[in-house]
Motif scaffolding. Structure first.
Motif, PDB file in Angstrom:
ATOM      1  N   ASP A 160       0.831  -1.207   0.000  1.00 15.71           N
ATOM      2  CA  ASP A 160       0.000   0.000   0.000  1.00 15.71           C
ATOM      3  C   ASP A 160       0.866   1.258   0.000  1.00 15.71           C
ATOM      4  N   GLU A 161       1.886   1.270   0.846  1.00 19.14           N
ATOM      5  CA  GLU A 161       2.768   2.436   0.912  1.00 19.14           C
ATOM      6  C   GLU A 161       3.576   2.599  -0.376  1.00 19.14           C
ATOM      7  N   ARG A 184       1.441   4.080  -3.096  1.00 21.34           N
ATOM      8  CA  ARG A 184       1.118   5.485  -2.873  1.00 21.34           C
ATOM      9  C   ARG A 184       2.327   6.399  -3.070  1.00 21.34           C
ATOM     10  N   HIS A 185       3.483   5.978  -2.555  1.00 20.81           N
ATOM     11  CA  HIS A 185       4.636   6.881  -2.509  1.00 20.81           C
ATOM     12  C   HIS A 185       5.789   6.472  -3.424  1.00 20.81           C
ATOM     13  N   ASP A 189      -4.910   1.513  -1.063  1.00 16.27           N
ATOM     14  CA  ASP A 189      -4.884   1.596  -2.517  1.00 16.27           C
ATOM     15  C   ASP A 189      -5.454   0.301  -3.090  1.00 16.27           C
TER      16      ASP A 189
END
Length: 387
Positions: free
Chosen positions: A299-300, A303-304, A337
């Motif tokens: 997920d991280e 996103r990033h 996400d």
């Protein structure tokens, strides 16, 4: 009059064995889901539980603590009082405490309830294999246990699919500290497998092998006749065996069981115990520990990651968590996400394929070779995992 093994073979293979397979398979699926499914739950529960990253790790570990700590005691109770008598009430209570943990509003309540849930799940984790094997005739026992293991692989696919359906929903029911959000409903959904296994165990009898060892032939014959009637679609009275030759064997007391365990700490067993325990520890540490954090990591990165080209996974995660500033009073519930769900589902499919391949190899006596290749493969790829 015949031996126990021959009497068991005459029961055949059919509806009873299918029920035993699915019941114990659902137990294994439920245990795996309860241990690893929190990876999806906690990724969206930060605001409701008011937990930090470290506390999330502690909650994830709590279930494993409960599973490991009482394992020896549950094994003894299963031998003394019976597989079904131990597993059924423990699984019912595990479902109950799992539901109660879904209503937690802070770290400590969730942490303690997850330890209790793990302790109750521990009663069925390993005993399910024993129970399944003892409810299957000797000639089909290995294949039945291999099929039971396939349900564990199914859990790796069921967890992201359930999360894919429920977590994107946006609802909040209730006021105050307890609000029913999708992550709580997801925890309820995970208990479906445990509830189904309880229904199956309520129908199934006690293990014939256990009854023979503790209560002798007559009660064992009654169960074998029941299995015969289920599989052959005949009455129990038509079962041709009237007496079993095998004598009953008394179950040792708890102190005697502990005394026998001391033999594992002395040569020649000590060497095998050390190698097998270290190998299993490394395998489960790398697989289960990674999967617990897989939803959060992916997920991280989704996103990033695109904002930080050229950095490794570890560098991206380090930058993210060094810059986290959570204000609990103004916390906004996190939304994962949606790209994580197909990725996790692919991991589940690959896991299922590997489980099938391992089961195929185990049937051909390749256990040592499979274990060796798996360990080498993990050690070779581990340095590159941060990329």
């Amino acid at each position: 009059m015949t031996t126990f093994e021959e009497a068991y073979e005459l029961t055949g293979h059919g509806r009873f064995n299918h029920l035993a397979l699915f019941t114990n398979g659902f137990i294994l699926l439920y245990a795996t889901t309860e241990c690893l499914g929190l990876g999806y739950v906690l990724n969206t529960a930060d605001c409701d539980l008011h937990v930090s990253i470290g506390e999330r790790g502690a909650i994830s570990a709590a279930t494993f603590i409960g599973v490991v700590a009482p394992a020896i005691v549950w094994g003894y109770l299963g031998d003394k009082y019976g597989r079904r008598k131990t597993m059924l009430p423990a699984t019912v209570l595990a479902v109950l405490f799992s539901f109660l943990s879904s209503l937690s509003t802070n770290f400590w309540s969730m942490f303690l309830l997850r330890i209790i849930t793990g302790t109750l799940i521990s009663a069925s984790c390993a005993t399910a294999y024993v129970y399944l094997g003892e409810l299957t005739s000797p000639s089909r026992r290995a294949a039945s246990i291999a099929w039971g293991s396939a349900f564990i692989a199914g859990s790796y696919l069921a967890m992201p699919l359930f999360a894919w359906i429920l977590l994107p929903l946006k609802f909040s029911v209730g006021d105050g500290t307890l609000k029913i959000r999708p992550w709580r409903v997801l925890m309820w959904a995970y208990t479906i497998w445990g509830s189904m296994s309880c229904v199956g165990m309520a129908i199934l009898p006690e293990s014939p092998s256990y009854l023979l060892a503790t209560k002798g032939g007559p009660e064992t014959l009654a169960v074998l006749a029941k299995i015969y009637s289920w599989n052959q679609k005949k009455t129990a009275a038509e079962y041709p065996i009237k007496e079993i030759l095998c004598p009953a064997i008394n179950i040792p007391k708890f102190k005697e069981s502990l005394a026998r365990m001391k033999l594992m700490l002395k040569p020649p067993l000590l060497r095998c115990v050390v190698i097998s325990h270290i190998s299993n520890f490394m395998v489960f540490m790398q697989s289960n520990a990674f999967y617990v954090w897989l939803p959060h990591i992916v997920d991280e990165l989704l996103r990033h990651g695109p904002k930080k080209p050229g950095l490794s996974m570890c560098q991206i995660m380090n930058d993210i968590h060094n810059n986290i500033e959570m204000v609990l009073d103004e916390c906004v519930p996190a939304e994962m996400d949606t790209g994580i769900y197909p990725i996790a589902s692919c991991v589940g499919i690959i896991t299922a394929i590997l489980y099938a391949a391992i089961a195929f190899g185990m049937k051909r006596g390749w256990a040592k070779a499979i274990m060796y290749c798996k360990m080498v493969f993990k050690l070779v790829l581990f340095p590159y995992s941060r990329y």
